[in-house]
Design an enzyme around this catalytic site. Structure first.
Site, PDB file in Angstrom:
ATOM      1  N   ASP A  41     -32.259   0.967  -4.416  1.00 49.64           N
ATOM      2  CA  ASP A  41     -32.348   0.594  -5.817  1.00 49.64           C
ATOM      3  C   ASP A  41     -31.470   1.547  -6.622  1.00 49.64           C
ATOM      4  OD1 ASP A  41     -33.354  -0.856  -8.024  1.00 49.64           O
ATOM      5  OD2 ASP A  41     -34.833   0.701  -8.407  1.00 49.64           O
ATOM      6  N   ASP A  59     -31.733   2.177 -10.652  1.00 46.31           N
ATOM      7  CA  ASP A  59     -32.501   2.908 -11.663  1.00 46.31           C
ATOM      8  C   ASP A  59     -33.726   3.556 -11.036  1.00 46.31           C
ATOM      9  OD1 ASP A  59     -31.003   2.332 -14.090  1.00 46.31           O
ATOM     10  OD2 ASP A  59     -31.627   0.260 -13.802  1.00 46.31           O
TER      11      ASP A  59
END
Length: 259
Positions: free
Chosen positions: A13, A15
């Site tokens: 991922d 963020d």
């Protein structure tokens, strides 16, 4: 984890794992550098559908993180791949930004508000009452309802923002129709991403900061999962879920030596 095969490809991922509020997380640059040097296939994933991979490449580069365009996988791309598989050359009414409209244009979709096959809802900072009203009427008229991701809030420097899932709930309440979410935690996003880099779930790992999207999607796609504590999930919250990541680490820096 001792019984698992070695990790040959990585999905992570963005963020909360590589960056936080526009600032690189310590260790992110070293992790990405070692991935590039290893030659192992990898993807940086985001449920945010606002930006194209080229936009995100430029934004990350300004932060000092070098991620090739082809190594960025967004919920917009996963949505476009899903629609291309389901109904090639179809039509859609889109609420979203360039990341989503570009992905749909690239698969040959026509964007229209005249009897579209689909209403596709993505992330935008300019949701309008007029656009949502049109979406409701088109769905009531027979268009199928698709959303890029179910995230109800998104991060910003000022605090949480309403996101796609929150707006989808409004449209669902008005139509009685539930959308199909293409992004995390749907393992579809992981599987299409793995296919894009020629990787297999049995020898892949997913890194994320959220139990309810990153870890869940990685687990359901058959991958090893690593939860980092630099984002939304706190250590004491891990036990609130009926499933667990393969391993919990403090940050991405703790995974550099795993590559």
């Amino acid at each position: 984890m001792a019984d698992r095969r070695p990790i040959d490809s990585w999905l992570t991922d963005m963020d909360g794992v590589l960056i936080h509020e526009g600032v690189p997380i310590p260790g992110a640059d070293a992790f990405l550098k070692k991935l590039r040097e290893s030659g192992k296939p990898f993807l940086v994933l985001t449920n945010n559908s606002i930006y194209t991979p080229r936009d995100l490449h430029a934004r990350l580069r300004r932060m000092g993180l070098d991620v090739p365009v082809e190594s960025i996988w967004t919920s917009a791309l996963a949505t476009a791949q899903f629609l291309d598989d389901q109904r090639p050359g179809g039509t859609a009414y889109v609420i979203g930004e360039a990341g989503l409209t570009t992905a749909l244009h690239d698969i040959g979709y026509i964007l229209t508000d005249h009897e579209p096959d689909y209403v596709v809802l993505g992330e935008t900072r300019t949701y309008s009452f007029e656009a949502m009203t049109k979406a409701v009427r088109l769905i009531n008229g027979g268009a199928r309802f698709i959303c890029t991701n179910p995230d109800e809030t998104g991060p910003s420097t000022e605090g949480p923002l309403p996101a796609t899932g929150a707006v989808a709930a409004l449209i669902t309440k008005a139509t009685g129709k539930q959308p199909y979410f293409a992004g995390k935690p749907n393992p579809l996003m992981m599987r299409t991403g793995l296919n894009a880099i020629g990787a297999h779930s049995e020898t892949s790992a997913m890194i994320g900061d959220r139990m309810d999207t990153d870890v869940l999607a990685g687990m359901e796609a058959g991958m090893q999962t690593f939860l980092v504590l630099t984002g939304l999930t706190r250590p004491e919250q891990v036990e609130d879920f009926p499933y667990r990541p393969s391993k919990v680490v403090d940050s991405i820096a703790d995974l550099v030596d795993r590559i």
